[in-house]
Design a protein around this motif. Structure first.
Motif, PDB file in Angstrom:
ATOM      1  N   TRP A  11     122.799  83.400  94.166  1.00  0.00           N
ATOM      2  CA  TRP A  11     123.747  83.502  93.060  1.00  0.00           C
ATOM      3  C   TRP A  11     123.420  84.687  92.158  1.00  0.00           C
ATOM      4  N   PHE A  12     122.138  84.888  91.894  1.00  0.00           N
ATOM      5  CA  PHE A  12     121.753  86.013  91.053  1.00  0.00           C
ATOM      6  C   PHE A  12     122.092  87.325  91.742  1.00  0.00           C
ATOM      7  N   GLY A  13     121.869  87.393  93.055  1.00  0.00           N
ATOM      8  CA  GLY A  13     122.215  88.595  93.805  1.00  0.00           C
ATOM      9  C   GLY A  13     123.696  88.893  93.765  1.00  0.00           C
ATOM     10  N   ASP A  96     121.200  97.981  91.466  1.00  0.00           N
ATOM     11  CA  ASP A  96     121.396  98.020  92.910  1.00  0.00           C
ATOM     12  C   ASP A  96     120.097  97.714  93.639  1.00  0.00           C
ATOM     13  N   ALA A  97     118.967  98.206  93.111  1.00  0.00           N
ATOM     14  CA  ALA A  97     117.668  97.926  93.721  1.00  0.00           C
ATOM     15  C   ALA A  97     117.360  96.431  93.695  1.00  0.00           C
ATOM     16  N   VAL A  98     117.659  95.787  92.571  1.00  0.00           N
ATOM     17  CA  VAL A  98     117.440  94.341  92.465  1.00  0.00           C
ATOM     18  C   VAL A  98     118.346  93.590  93.437  1.00  0.00           C
ATOM     19  N   GLY A  99     119.623  93.949  93.463  1.00  0.00           N
ATOM     20  CA  GLY A  99     120.562  93.282  94.360  1.00  0.00           C
ATOM     21  C   GLY A  99     120.192  93.477  95.823  1.00  0.00           C
ATOM     22  N   MET A 100     119.787  94.688  96.173  1.00  0.00           N
ATOM     23  CA  MET A 100     119.380  94.957  97.552  1.00  0.00           C
ATOM     24  C   MET A 100     118.211  94.081  97.957  1.00  0.00           C
ATOM     25  N   ALA A 101     117.194  93.994  97.102  1.00  0.00           N
ATOM     26  CA  ALA A 101     116.005  93.201  97.422  1.00  0.00           C
ATOM     27  C   ALA A 101     116.345  91.712  97.529  1.00  0.00           C
ATOM     28  N   LEU A 102     117.195  91.233  96.637  1.00  0.00           N
ATOM     29  CA  LEU A 102     117.603  89.834  96.684  1.00  0.00           C
ATOM     30  C   LEU A 102     118.368  89.513  97.961  1.00  0.00           C
ATOM     31  N   PHE A 103     119.333  90.341  98.303  1.00  0.00           N
ATOM     32  CA  PHE A 103     120.156  90.066  99.474  1.00  0.00           C
ATOM     33  C   PHE A 103     119.403  90.284 100.776  1.00  0.00           C
ATOM     34  N   ALA A 104     118.386  91.141 100.766  1.00  0.00           N
ATOM     35  CA  ALA A 104     117.591  91.339 101.983  1.00  0.00           C
ATOM     36  C   ALA A 104     116.927  90.039 102.408  1.00  0.00           C
ATOM     37  N   ILE A 127     121.854  93.917 106.756  1.00  0.00           N
ATOM     38  CA  ILE A 127     123.318  93.998 106.639  1.00  0.00           C
ATOM     39  C   ILE A 127     123.796  93.405 105.319  1.00  0.00           C
ATOM     40  N   THR A 128     123.262  92.254 104.961  1.00  0.00           N
ATOM     41  CA  THR A 128     123.650  91.613 103.698  1.00  0.00           C
ATOM     42  C   THR A 128     123.294  92.490 102.505  1.00  0.00           C
ATOM     43  N   ALA A 129     122.149  93.167 102.599  1.00  0.00           N
ATOM     44  CA  ALA A 129     121.658  93.973 101.481  1.00  0.00           C
ATOM     45  C   ALA A 129     122.379  95.305 101.327  1.00  0.00           C
ATOM     46  N   TYR A 152     116.146 103.470 101.185  1.00  0.00           N
ATOM     47  CA  TYR A 152     116.999 102.339 100.823  1.00  0.00           C
ATOM     48  C   TYR A 152     117.012 101.291 101.931  1.00  0.00           C
ATOM     49  N   VAL A 153     117.554 101.663 103.089  1.00  0.00           N
ATOM     50  CA  VAL A 153     117.608 100.725 104.208  1.00  0.00           C
ATOM     51  C   VAL A 153     116.205 100.292 104.618  1.00  0.00           C
TER      52      VAL A 153
END
Length: 215
Positions: A11-13, A96-104, A127-129, A152-153
């Motif tokens: 949810w936070f992501g 974006d860095a926070v969201g990427m790490a969360l979704f990874a 893919i999600t991230a 990033y990836v």
């Protein structure tokens, strides 16, 4: 709703990535509809592709419309508040860095719960991230961040791999999620702070006729 640590991270992501989409809309001076479009596409884009690939249908936001409503509300809030930060680009990169790490890690978690193989779970984390950000950048007329020289990836890949490895080793999911998140975020944060990048391809001159004849 927040019955597990993974659900809380998810949810936070969603909220963080929806905010990044709205921030891109603010930089492009879009109207409220543009904010909602970019925010929603960014928030649910990667997870939608993940659920489609692992056949977890209907996709998560169709099963739980609250995700979609959250993206819309966050985007609308950003429409009225995005002018406050002095540097929206800097804020965008860190969100974006926070969201990427969360979704990874949450993407890999969802794949494991769907009985996907470990390597597939790692791929689903990446893919999600990343795919929500790709959609955001394309719709916003930006160069996709994954095609830039920045790390990033590889940060998403590292975080997802650490999570999957820890989960398979029998470590509690909460610790595995936290470990994967911290690794992914630390790598991306270091890349932003010190301008890290992976080696790039350098074209080399072709061989001369004499060199070819010698071979």
């Amino acid at each position: 709703m927040f019955d597990t640590f993974a659900a809380l991270l998810d949810w936070f992501g969603i909220m963080v990535f929806a905010t990044t989409g709205a921030l891109v809309a603010s930089r492009k001076q879009m109207d409220l509809v543009g904010f909602v479009l970019l925010g929603t596409a960014t928030g649910i884009g990667g997870g939608t592709i993940r659920d489609t690939l692992i056949n977890a249908l209907p996709v998560f936001w169709v099963r739980e419309p609250a995700y979609l409503i959250t993206c819309v509300l966050v985007s609308c809030a950003a429409f009225f508040l995005a002018h406050i930060p002095q540097s929206r680009l800097k804020l965008l990169l860190w969100f974006d860095a926070v969201g990427m790490a969360l979704f990874a890690v949450t993407g890999a978690e969802q794949a494991l719960l769907a009985q996907a193989a470990p390597i597939v779970a790692v791929a689903m984390g990446v893919i999600t991230a990343t795919f929500g950000g790709i959609v955001r950048d394309i719709l916003g007329g930006e160069s996709p961040v994954i095609l830039s020289r920045e790390i990033y990836v590889s940060a998403a890949l590292s975080g997802a791999a650490i999570f999957v490895a820890m989960a398979l080793a029998g470590i509690a999911r909460e610790y595995a999620l936290a470990g994967g998140f911290l690794v992914a975020f630390a790598i991306r944060a270091a890349a932003l702070r010190w301008d890290w990048s992976l080696p790039r391809y350098r074209p080399r001159p072709g061989r001369t006729r004499d060199e070819i004849d010698l071979r």
